[in-house]
Design a protein around this motif. Structure first.
Motif, PDB file in Angstrom:
ATOM      1  N   TYR A  19      -5.703  46.004 -14.639  1.00 44.85           N
ATOM      2  CA  TYR A  19      -6.980  45.300 -14.506  1.00 44.85           C
ATOM      3  C   TYR A  19      -7.011  44.052 -15.383  1.00 44.85           C
ATOM      4  N   ALA A  20      -6.470  44.175 -16.610  1.00 42.87           N
ATOM      5  CA  ALA A  20      -6.470  43.030 -17.522  1.00 42.87           C
ATOM      6  C   ALA A  20      -5.577  41.907 -16.993  1.00 42.87           C
ATOM      7  N   LEU A  21      -4.423  42.255 -16.448  1.00 44.54           N
ATOM      8  CA  LEU A  21      -3.533  41.236 -15.890  1.00 44.54           C
ATOM      9  C   LEU A  21      -4.200  40.506 -14.726  1.00 44.54           C
ATOM     10  N   ILE A  22      -4.897  41.254 -13.882  1.00 48.09           N
ATOM     11  CA  ILE A  22      -5.601  40.627 -12.764  1.00 48.09           C
ATOM     12  C   ILE A  22      -6.686  39.701 -13.293  1.00 48.09           C
ATOM     13  N   ALA A  23      -7.442  40.170 -14.281  1.00 46.55           N
ATOM     14  CA  ALA A  23      -8.531  39.363 -14.838  1.00 46.55           C
ATOM     15  C   ALA A  23      -7.997  38.078 -15.467  1.00 46.55           C
ATOM     16  N   VAL A  28      -7.430  32.267 -15.584  1.00 45.42           N
ATOM     17  CA  VAL A  28      -6.550  31.104 -15.740  1.00 45.42           C
ATOM     18  C   VAL A  28      -6.613  30.219 -14.498  1.00 45.42           C
ATOM     19  N   PHE A  29      -6.646  30.844 -13.331  1.00 43.88           N
ATOM     20  CA  PHE A  29      -6.729  30.070 -12.096  1.00 43.88           C
ATOM     21  C   PHE A  29      -8.016  29.260 -12.045  1.00 43.88           C
ATOM     22  N   LEU A  30      -9.134  29.884 -12.393  1.00 45.38           N
ATOM     23  CA  LEU A  30     -10.417  29.198 -12.337  1.00 45.38           C
ATOM     24  C   LEU A  30     -10.519  28.088 -13.377  1.00 45.38           C
ATOM     25  N   LEU A  31      -9.794  28.232 -14.490  1.00 41.74           N
ATOM     26  CA  LEU A  31      -9.844  27.228 -15.551  1.00 41.74           C
ATOM     27  C   LEU A  31      -8.751  26.171 -15.425  1.00 41.74           C
ATOM     28  N   THR A  32      -7.860  26.321 -14.445  1.00 43.76           N
ATOM     29  CA  THR A  32      -6.792  25.337 -14.268  1.00 43.76           C
ATOM     30  C   THR A  32      -7.375  23.987 -13.865  1.00 43.76           C
ATOM     31  N   PRO A  33      -7.077  22.920 -14.593  1.00 44.85           N
ATOM     32  CA  PRO A  33      -7.623  21.602 -14.255  1.00 44.85           C
ATOM     33  C   PRO A  33      -7.221  21.173 -12.850  1.00 44.85           C
ATOM     34  N   GLY A  34      -8.188  20.707 -12.091  1.00 48.03           N
ATOM     35  CA  GLY A  34      -7.910  20.186 -10.763  1.00 48.03           C
ATOM     36  C   GLY A  34      -7.756  21.227  -9.686  1.00 48.03           C
ATOM     37  N   ILE A  35      -7.971  22.505 -10.012  1.00 44.28           N
ATOM     38  CA  ILE A  35      -7.752  23.556  -9.019  1.00 44.28           C
ATOM     39  C   ILE A  35      -8.961  23.753  -8.118  1.00 44.28           C
ATOM     40  N   GLY A 111      -0.993  28.257  -7.412  1.00 40.86           N
ATOM     41  CA  GLY A 111      -1.267  26.963  -6.815  1.00 40.86           C
ATOM     42  C   GLY A 111      -2.428  26.932  -5.851  1.00 40.86           C
ATOM     43  N   SER A 112      -2.894  28.104  -5.395  1.00 41.40           N
ATOM     44  CA  SER A 112      -3.996  28.143  -4.441  1.00 41.40           C
ATOM     45  C   SER A 112      -4.657  29.511  -4.507  1.00 41.40           C
ATOM     46  N   TRP A 113      -5.851  29.613  -3.928  1.00 37.40           N
ATOM     47  CA  TRP A 113      -6.534  30.903  -3.920  1.00 37.40           C
ATOM     48  C   TRP A 113      -5.771  31.925  -3.097  1.00 37.40           C
ATOM     49  N   LEU A 114      -5.094  31.503  -2.022  1.00 39.23           N
ATOM     50  CA  LEU A 114      -4.309  32.426  -1.204  1.00 39.23           C
ATOM     51  C   LEU A 114      -3.114  32.962  -1.983  1.00 39.23           C
ATOM     52  N   HIS A 115      -2.466  32.100  -2.736  1.00 40.30           N
ATOM     53  CA  HIS A 115      -1.354  32.492  -3.593  1.00 40.30           C
ATOM     54  C   HIS A 115      -1.817  33.539  -4.604  1.00 40.30           C
ATOM     55  N   LEU A 116      -2.953  33.290  -5.217  1.00 41.62           N
ATOM     56  CA  LEU A 116      -3.499  34.204  -6.227  1.00 41.62           C
ATOM     57  C   LEU A 116      -3.887  35.544  -5.613  1.00 41.62           C
ATOM     58  N   LEU A 117      -4.677  35.532  -4.547  1.00 47.12           N
ATOM     59  CA  LEU A 117      -5.192  36.764  -3.970  1.00 47.12           C
ATOM     60  C   LEU A 117      -4.075  37.630  -3.400  1.00 47.12           C
ATOM     61  N   GLY A 118      -3.074  37.008  -2.799  1.00 42.41           N
ATOM     62  CA  GLY A 118      -1.950  37.778  -2.284  1.00 42.41           C
ATOM     63  C   GLY A 118      -1.217  38.525  -3.390  1.00 42.41           C
ATOM     64  N   ASN A 119      -0.951  37.839  -4.483  1.00 44.58           N
ATOM     65  CA  ASN A 119      -0.274  38.484  -5.611  1.00 44.58           C
ATOM     66  C   ASN A 119      -1.121  39.589  -6.230  1.00 44.58           C
ATOM     67  N   MET A 120      -2.407  39.325  -6.419  1.00 46.76           N
ATOM     68  CA  MET A 120      -3.269  40.311  -7.066  1.00 46.76           C
ATOM     69  C   MET A 120      -3.481  41.539  -6.194  1.00 46.76           C
ATOM     70  N   LEU A 121      -3.457  41.376  -4.883  1.00 46.04           N
ATOM     71  CA  LEU A 121      -3.582  42.521  -3.987  1.00 46.04           C
ATOM     72  C   LEU A 121      -2.417  43.481  -4.185  1.00 46.04           C
ATOM     73  N   PHE A 122      -1.201  42.965  -4.211  1.00 41.57           N
ATOM     74  CA  PHE A 122      -0.031  43.809  -4.418  1.00 41.57           C
ATOM     75  C   PHE A 122      -0.062  44.460  -5.796  1.00 41.57           C
ATOM     76  N   LEU A 123      -0.469  43.712  -6.815  1.00 43.74           N
ATOM     77  CA  LEU A 123      -0.520  44.265  -8.167  1.00 43.74           C
ATOM     78  C   LEU A 123      -1.555  45.377  -8.265  1.00 43.74           C
ATOM     79  N   GLU A 163      11.971  21.118  -9.813  1.00 44.93           N
ATOM     80  CA  GLU A 163      10.726  21.562  -9.198  1.00 44.93           C
ATOM     81  C   GLU A 163      10.112  22.682 -10.024  1.00 44.93           C
ATOM     82  N   PRO A 164       8.829  22.596 -10.356  1.00 41.34           N
ATOM     83  CA  PRO A 164       8.198  23.641 -11.159  1.00 41.34           C
ATOM     84  C   PRO A 164       8.021  24.937 -10.376  1.00 41.34           C
ATOM     85  N   LEU A 165       8.151  26.044 -11.071  1.00 39.44           N
ATOM     86  CA  LEU A 165       7.955  27.374 -10.490  1.00 39.44           C
ATOM     87  C   LEU A 165       6.761  28.029 -11.161  1.00 39.44           C
ATOM     88  N   ILE A 166       5.803  28.498 -10.373  1.00 41.66           N
ATOM     89  CA  ILE A 166       4.630  29.180 -10.904  1.00 41.66           C
ATOM     90  C   ILE A 166       4.358  30.432 -10.083  1.00 41.66           C
TER      91      ILE A 166
END
Length: 272
Positions: A19-23, A28-35, A111-123, A163-166
């Motif tokens: 739960y903490a990792l997801i939070a 971090v995603f919501l606070l990322t500049p320009g996101i 990099g995007s909400w889809l990227h985030l939600l997909g990862n968090m679903l599996f976790l 190329e950056p990896l995130i």
């Protein structure tokens, strides 16, 4: 591609670390500049420049990690006008970057909400049982080690890349690998796209085995879909690392509960 939605494998204790990792990932995603523009798809140039500068500072860059060659010019986050029109300004870095530490920080960037939600679903689906089996602190260490293994594995295979990896997918792939080793017979509810989304309950070895084969297929260069944006090699390395680290725990792992047989989401009773 099947979409997992739930597993039939109850945990004995609350997965606080999961739960903490997801939070943390969400914050971090919501606070990322320009996101913010990623929610609407209408990012301004200024937002894109801020995001590019932030990513360059905190993402894993294979060339930096393997060769310790930090760039002399990086995006500054400012917008300027050049001979070809407006663009992002580059200049000498105003910060010191540790390539080794960037492997950790990159695990919490998306990099995007889809990227985030997909990862968090599996976790969320698979992380609770691995945390339950390992314990909170050992699970956290396992997660970080798998993330580092995935990051270094990808960097070694792409040592010349700038190329950056995130993304958390390398660490989460380790969780999936551990789940396959410890709970191969656990049932997982999935949605299978076939004209409509069909709900099925399949063994974990089918769901996760198919996922791994697909990642290995793409990482080998046999297919090109999203090859430039998804680090499939990191998924493969993280998955294998998770399997190897979880293997010593297999003998003492209790089997998951055996559910009734299910066809297309409906329970069926055996007549014998």
């Amino acid at each position: 591609m099947v979409i997992p939605v739930h597993d039939v494998n109850p945990a004995r204790r609350t997965p606080w670390v999961t739960y903490a990792l997801i939070a943390v990932n969400v914050v971090v995603f919501l606070l990322t500049p320009g996101i913010s523009g990623s929610f609407t798809g209408s990012s301004t140039l200024a937002q894109l420049c801020h995001l590019q500068a932030f990513t360059e500072q905190y993402a894993l860059v294979p060339r930096e990690l393997i060769h310790h060659q930090l760039p002399s010019l990086v995006p500054t986050g400012a917008v300027g006008v050049g001979p070809h029109g407006p663009g992002c300004v580059v200049g000498p870095p105003a910060y010191g970057k540790s390539p080794v530490l960037s492997v950790l920080t990159a695990m919490f960037l998306h990099g995007s909400w889809l990227h985030l939600l997909g990862n968090m679903l599996f976790l969320l689906i698979f992380g609770n049982n691995i945390e339950d089996r390992m314990g909170h602190l050992r699970y956290l260490l396992f997660y970080v080690v798998c993330g580092y293994a995935a990051g270094y594995g990808f960097a070694l295979l792409n040592a010349a890349s700038s190329e950056p990896l995130i993304g958390a997918s390398g660490a989460i792939a380790g969780v999936l690998g551990a789940y396959l080793v410890l709970y191969p017979r656990a049932r997982v509810w999935v949605l299978v796209p076939f004209l409509i989304f069909l709900p099925l309950r399949l063994p974990a070895w089918v769901v996760l085995g198919f996922w791994f084969v697909l990642q290995a297929f793409y990482s080998s260069g046999q297919a090109v879909a999203e090859a430039g944006t998804v680090a499939y090699a990191a998924h493969v390395v993280g998955f294998i690392a998770g399997m190897l680290l979880a293997w010593p725990l297999k003998p003492g792992t209790p089997p998951p509960p055996e559910p009734r047989s299910i066809l297309f989401g409906r329970q069926t009773r055996r007549a014998w």
